[in-house]
Design an enzyme around this catalytic site. Structure first.
Site, PDB file in Angstrom:
ATOM      1  N   ASP A  53       0.841  -1.204   0.000  1.00  0.00           N
ATOM      2  CA  ASP A  53       0.000   0.000   0.000  1.00  0.00           C
ATOM      3  C   ASP A  53       0.877   1.257   0.000  1.00  0.00           C
ATOM      4  OD1 ASP A  53       0.881  -0.177   2.589  1.00  0.00           O
ATOM      5  OD2 ASP A  53      -1.096  -0.077   3.520  1.00  0.00           O
ATOM      6  N   SER A  54       2.211   1.059  -0.007  1.00  0.00           N
ATOM      7  CA  SER A  54       3.121   2.179  -0.241  1.00  0.00           C
ATOM      8  C   SER A  54       2.893   2.756  -1.642  1.00  0.00           C
ATOM      9  CB  SER A  54       4.582   1.740  -0.071  1.00  0.00           C
ATOM     10  OG  SER A  54       4.824   0.551  -0.802  1.00  0.00           O
ATOM     11  N   ASP A  92      -1.062  -6.031  -0.262  1.00  0.00           N
ATOM     12  CA  ASP A  92      -1.529  -5.422   0.984  1.00  0.00           C
ATOM     13  C   ASP A  92      -3.040  -5.211   0.963  1.00  0.00           C
ATOM     14  OD1 ASP A  92       0.495  -5.006   2.857  1.00  0.00           O
ATOM     15  OD2 ASP A  92       1.222  -3.203   1.849  1.00  0.00           O
ATOM     16  N   LYS A 122      -1.477  -9.409   2.634  1.00  0.00           N
ATOM     17  CA  LYS A 122      -0.754  -8.986   3.846  1.00  0.00           C
ATOM     18  C   LYS A 122      -1.637  -8.022   4.630  1.00  0.00           C
ATOM     19  CE  LYS A 122       3.086  -6.126   3.781  1.00  0.00           C
ATOM     20  NZ  LYS A 122       2.650  -4.952   4.582  1.00  0.00           N
ATOM     21  N   GLU A 124      -1.734  -5.564   8.358  1.00  0.00           N
ATOM     22  CA  GLU A 124      -0.966  -4.987   9.462  1.00  0.00           C
ATOM     23  C   GLU A 124      -1.681  -5.242  10.787  1.00  0.00           C
ATOM     24  OE1 GLU A 124      -0.189  -0.827   8.805  1.00  0.00           O
ATOM     25  OE2 GLU A 124       0.782  -1.194   6.878  1.00  0.00           O
ATOM     26  N   GLU A 191       8.841  -4.297  10.589  1.00  0.00           N
ATOM     27  CA  GLU A 191       9.298  -3.015  10.064  1.00  0.00           C
ATOM     28  C   GLU A 191       9.866  -2.130  11.160  1.00  0.00           C
ATOM     29  OE1 GLU A 191       6.555  -1.098   7.395  1.00  0.00           O
ATOM     30  OE2 GLU A 191       7.739   0.740   7.303  1.00  0.00           O
TER      31      GLU A 191
HETATM   32  O1  KIV Z   1       3.560  -1.140   1.667  1.00  0.00           O
HETATM   33  C1  KIV Z   1       4.749  -1.491   1.738  1.00  0.00           C
HETATM   34  O2  KIV Z   1       5.587  -1.157   0.894  1.00  0.00           O
HETATM   35  C2  KIV Z   1       5.131  -2.313   2.875  1.00  0.00           C
HETATM   36  C3  KIV Z   1       6.597  -2.576   3.062  1.00  0.00           C
HETATM   37  C4  KIV Z   1       7.261  -1.372   3.588  1.00  0.00           C
HETATM   38  C5  KIV Z   1       6.841  -3.765   3.898  1.00  0.00           C
HETATM   39  O3  KIV Z   1       4.309  -2.742   3.619  1.00  0.00           O
END
Ligand code: KIV
Length: 273
Positions: A53-54, A92, A122, A124, A191
């Site tokens: 989600d980055s 994510d 994934k 969190e 992280e």
């Molecule tokens: O969204 C992302 O890029 C991440 C990584 C920093 C692990 O969750």
């Protein structure tokens, strides 16, 4: 552009990752959000592509990861999936698509698997998302956990600084890692936590632990591709190794093109029909 042909290669599965941990072979993971970058990542031999989600930051320009939507994540994930031949693609679950209850977590995960063709999701969080993880797993969808600095909770933390430096938070993190393992996660991202703590977690759980800013004692590493390529020259945390200065390269290329167009150097006789 030619169409990417899929050949017989040993694909990375959650089982392969488990074997890598057992053999002490490090796992390499990077983020990918689009077809062209994912093709290069896969060709390079990356084990896991994280459609993180980055994307909210590096692709869409938002300040945090919170605004990106499930539809946008599915768009990025589907583009990545079309490119890959070998890598495992983890996507994510974006903010707001799973925190409500385990039913919404399952529905969002099913959409990602069905509409994008992803291989895993994934999430969190720790104990508070255990029920959601278990419910997603009932549909046969592999789940990767994410502890430590969890950017979707940035407004709770208030800063992006190192997490779990104090004993109390470190103890909770270790407990959460074990809860996620017990719940059935196939791997875990840690992280921005102290290297010593991350090493301890990697030793105490059997599932692969992938670190970002968590030192070398874990089972693998992940970075945001745009960061390690140096596309964004304003993000320079200590944990980030930059393999290139793409910002400079791209800037110079764009400037050269503009100059060539303006000076009528481009196109020349060989660059026309
Ligand atoms: O969204 C992302 O890029 C991440 C990584 C920093 C692990 O969750």
């Amino acid at each position: 552009m030619s169409v990417h042909t899929h050949t017989d290669v040993k694909k990375i599965t959650t089982h392969v990752l488990q074997e890598m941990k057992q053999r002490g072979e490090k796992i390499a993971m990077l983020t990918g959000y689009d077809y062209s970058m994912a093709r290069i990542l896969d060709e390079a031999g990356i084990d896991i592509i994280l459609v993180g989600d980055s994307a909210s930051n590096v692709m869409a320009g938002h300040e945090t990861t919170l605004p990106i939507t499930l539809n946008e994540m599915i768009y990025h994930a589907a583009s990545v999936i079309r490119a890959i031949n070998r890598a495992l693609v983890v996507v994510d679950l974006p903010f707001g698509s799973y925190q409500g209850n385990s039913r919404s977590a399952l529905d969002s995960s099913i959409r990602i698997m069905k509409e994008a063709g992803a291989h895993a999701v994934k999430l969190e969080g720790g104990r508070e998302i255990r029920e959601s993880i278990e419910r997603i797993l009932t549909a046969g969808i592999p789940v990767m956990g994410h502890l430590g600095l969890t950017p979707q909770s940035i407004y709770k933390f208030g800063t992006y600084s190192v997490r779990a430096k104090e004993e109390e938070e470190a103890t909770i993190l270790i407990e959460d890692a074990k809860i996620l393992e017990e719940a059935g996660c196939f791997a875990l991202v840690l992280e921005k936590i102290p290297a010593k703590l991350a090493t301890q977690v990697a030793q105490e759980v059997k599932i692969p632990v992938i670190g970002i800013g968590a030192g070398g004692g874990v089972d693998g590493q992940v970075l945001v591709s745009h960061d390690m390529l140096g596309i964004n020259n304003e993000f320079n945390p200590r944990f980030l190794r930059k393999y290139h200065n793409l910002h400079r390269e791209m800037l110079n290329s764009f400037k050269s093109y503009i100059k060539d167009v303006r000076s009528k150097d481009f196109p020349n006789e060989n660059e026309q029909y």
